[in-house]
Design an enzyme around this catalytic site. Structure first.
Site, PDB file in Angstrom:
ATOM      1  N   LEU A   1       0.833  -1.209   0.000  1.00 26.65           N
ATOM      2  CA  LEU A   1       0.000   0.000   0.000  1.00 26.65           C
ATOM      3  C   LEU A   1       0.865   1.257   0.000  1.00 26.65           C
ATOM      4  O   LEU A   1       0.564   2.237  -0.674  1.00 26.65           O
ATOM      5  CB  LEU A   1      -0.910   0.002   1.239  1.00 26.65           C
ATOM      6  CG  LEU A   1      -2.043  -1.023   1.232  1.00 26.65           C
ATOM      7  CD1 LEU A   1      -2.613  -1.203   2.636  1.00 26.65           C
ATOM      8  CD2 LEU A   1      -3.145  -0.616   0.262  1.00 26.65           C
TER       9      LEU A   1
ATOM     10  N   LYS B   1       5.261  21.717  -0.277  1.00 21.88           N
ATOM     11  CA  LYS B   1       6.591  21.156  -0.003  1.00 21.88           C
ATOM     12  C   LYS B   1       7.518  21.424  -1.186  1.00 21.88           C
ATOM     13  O   LYS B   1       7.048  21.569  -2.317  1.00 21.88           O
ATOM     14  CB  LYS B   1       6.473  19.625   0.151  1.00 21.88           C
ATOM     15  CG  LYS B   1       5.896  19.167   1.460  1.00 21.88           C
ATOM     16  CD  LYS B   1       5.855  17.643   1.514  1.00 21.88           C
ATOM     17  CE  LYS B   1       5.289  17.139   2.814  1.00 21.88           C
ATOM     18  NZ  LYS B   1       6.097  17.477   3.999  1.00 21.88           N
TER      19      LYS B   1
ATOM     20  N   ARG C   1      -1.683  15.897  12.061  1.00 23.96           N
ATOM     21  CA  ARG C   1      -2.243  16.101  13.402  1.00 23.96           C
ATOM     22  C   ARG C   1      -3.699  16.560  13.320  1.00 23.96           C
ATOM     23  O   ARG C   1      -4.479  16.336  14.236  1.00 23.96           O
ATOM     24  CB  ARG C   1      -1.351  17.068  14.184  1.00 23.96           C
ATOM     25  CG  ARG C   1      -1.271  18.447  13.624  1.00 23.96           C
ATOM     26  CD  ARG C   1      -0.059  19.223  14.151  1.00 23.96           C
ATOM     27  NE  ARG C   1       1.190  18.836  13.497  1.00 23.96           N
ATOM     28  CZ  ARG C   1       2.381  19.329  13.807  1.00 23.96           C
ATOM     29  NH1 ARG C   1       2.497  20.230  14.756  1.00 23.96           N
ATOM     30  NH2 ARG C   1       3.466  18.924  13.165  1.00 23.96           N
TER      31      ARG C   1
END
Ligand code: BES
Ligand code: ZN
Ligand code: ZN
Length: 517
Positions: free
Chosen positions: A200, A292, A366
């Site tokens: 996966l 990013k 988070r």
């Protein structure tokens, strides 16, 4: 005349993902290999000592194997392998692998069992060298620990070539002779669990979308009948639940989010409090508006490693028929930039009503875990363990040596630590000081900030402190697996690629809870 060749363990980029594979049918039966163990020579010994199985085999071939081993060069070191040809009519190739002293046991300094770890490494080296010789069937010596031997064989042979036109020859691995079947089978299940997580994690993000991930796990799990229940919760359900933090991440993407909920009912008492496993399931983390840098961004296809290892652990628990109840939760979505994406400075509300200022959209793990943890508590769990590729800072702190564990429970820490010593997939305790809590609760617009006040310092610890704001359970642990997400060559039996760590540690931990070890 017996041919002899010293085996070099080639760097293998691909390894097989199942026990059985197809290959050229004409070659099948006659191409059989054997992996046998020999202990590393101790100072005073004149020759190397074989394992029981190797000794029996050597006896059958009138001592030819020991003779060849002696004349083939210096004594075989642990973890190394050497191949001998034509020793036995049923096995044209025999790989002899070097093992550690069986008395070595657990090493306190290294936090793992040296013997088990060495068996995994040695057997994997032997299997790979035989696979490189295009053998289709390999029998493996249990080497005194059949579970570790099976793990080494199957983890070492895993490779991801699902998307290549030309596939590598496939190998069937079997236990040799009188190997204890139950222990071998347990090793097979542990390794297949980790290989499912690797599969996966390695798969590209355009193949493993949130929906494709959920479908794959559903297919794997539903074979266990009424002991399992799989629920793929839709966006509408997520909205009803008030999971505003999770939705704030998914809304930048065209791919719909899925909240995957797995129930494994293994305990004879269905009312037994469940173990709750929660995994971060970002199927691609671009960073969102806080984009990013492009270098290595492709690695962020494995940002669902928490979900992959947690779901694989549930599948493995079912395969092993463990007598406990487990609920696995995986919030699954992409983190993408778009006109609909969350912007730095936006404030969102989590399921428990806490408000969060999203100062960096790349700290998304988070956010989705906050809502999943709130939901986890509704099941009155005996313990909650969440697993996440949460912070680059975790990789900076420990690298790939160990998973970082942040926990409010000494008992839970001991359980996880004990499990990891057995599996060799190590954990290391990290701090949950108020010092870090203050950095996430000091926030201009909301109750919490999603990055610490001093964002770079102690990044793994501030992320853990953030998660703790959504936990009331007395036994909770957060496992940050960012450092162990991928393997170059550090763990020799995993080779290069996504690691599937720490699936076996989760399974061993669940098994210990089930059997009250
Ligand atoms: N998924 C990343 C963390 C990560 C980094 C996992 C490298 C595996 C390998 C996470 O979502 C992230 O980007 N975290 C940020 C947090 C920061 C913005 C406070 C990080 O670690 O840089
Ligand atoms: Zn991120
Ligand atoms: Zn992420």
């Amino acid at each position: 005349m017996f041919l002899l060749r010293r085996a070099a363990v080639l760097p293998v980029l691909r390894s097989n993902c199942c026990r059985t594979f197809c290959s050229s049918p004409s070659l099948q039966m006659e191409r059989k290999g054997l992996v046998l163990g020999v202990f590393e020579k101790k100072g005073e010994e004149s020759s190397q000592r074989f394992t029981k199985a190797a000794e029996v085999f050597d006896h059958k071939v009138s001592g030819k194997l020991s003779e060849l081993l002696k004349i083939s060069g210096p004594s075989l070191k642990k973890g190394k392998s050497r191949v001998f040809y034509g020793v036995h009519k049923d096995f044209p190739c025999v790989a002899v692998v070097g093992l550690d002293d069986p008395a070595a046991g657990v090493c306190g300094a290294e936090n793992w069992d040296l013997v088990k770890e060495n068996i995994r490494e040695a057997v994997s080296a032997g299997c790979q060298v035989l696979r490189d010789l295009e053998l289709t069937h390999v029998e493996v010596d249990g080497c005194g620990d059949p579970q570790a031997a099976a793990e080494g064989a199957l983890l070492g042979l895993f490779y991801y070539d699902c998307l290549k036109s030309k596939k590598k020859a496939k190998v069937t691995v079997l236990p040799h002779d009188s190997v204890e079947a139950a222990a071998w089978e347990k090793g097979v299940q542990y390794a297949e669990g980790q290989n499912l997580a690797r599969l996966l994690m390695e798969a590209p993000a355009n193949h493993i979308t949130p929906s494709a991930f959920a479908k794959t796990i559903e297919e794997r799990l539903t074979q266990y009948g009424d002991r399992v229940l799989v629920q793929k919760r839709s966006q509408a359900w997520i909205e009803e639940q008030g999971m505003g933090a999770f939705l704030s991440v998914s809304k930048g993407s065209e791919e719909p989010p899925v909240f995957l909920e797995l129930h494994y009912k293994g305990s004879p008492d269905s009312a037994d409090a469940p173990l709750l496993l929660v995994g971060k399931g970002i199927t691609f983390d671009s960073g969102g508006i806080s984009l990013k840098p492009s270098a290595s961004m492709d690695m962020m296809r494995a940002d669902m490693g928490g979900a992959a290892t947690v779901c694989a652990a549930v599948v493995t628990a079912a395969a092993l028929n463990l007598p406990l109840n487990i609920i696995g939760l995986a919030p699954l979505c992409e983190n993408m930039p778009s006109g609909k994406a969350t912007k730095p400075g936006d404030v969102v509300t989590a399921k428990n009503g806490k408000t969060i200022q999203v100062d960096n959209t790349d700290a998304e793990g988070r956010l989705i875990l906050a809502d999943a943890l709130c939901y986890a508590h509704t099941f009155k769990p005996r313990a909650v363990v969440n697993v996440a590729t949460l912070t680059g800072a975790m990789d900076v702190a420990l690298g790939s040596a160990a998973t970082g564990v942040f926990t409010n429970s000494d008992w839970l820490w001991e359980q996880l630590h004990k499990a990891s010593v057995v599996t060799g997939d190590r954990v290391w305790r990290m701090p949950l000081f108020q010092h870090y809590t203050r950095q996430v609760t000091d926030c201009q617009l909301a109750d919490l900030n999603n990055i610490g006040k001093y964002s770079r310092s102690g990044g793994a610890c501030t992320a853990a402190a953030f998660l703790r704001e959504f936990v009331t359970a007395p036994h909770w642990a957060h496992l940050d697996i960012a450092g162990v997400m991928s393997n170059k060559d550090e763990i020799p039996y995993l080779k290069k690629g996504m690691s599937g760590r720490p699936t076996r540690t989760l399974v061993e931990f669940a098994a210990a809870l089930a059997y009250n070890k």
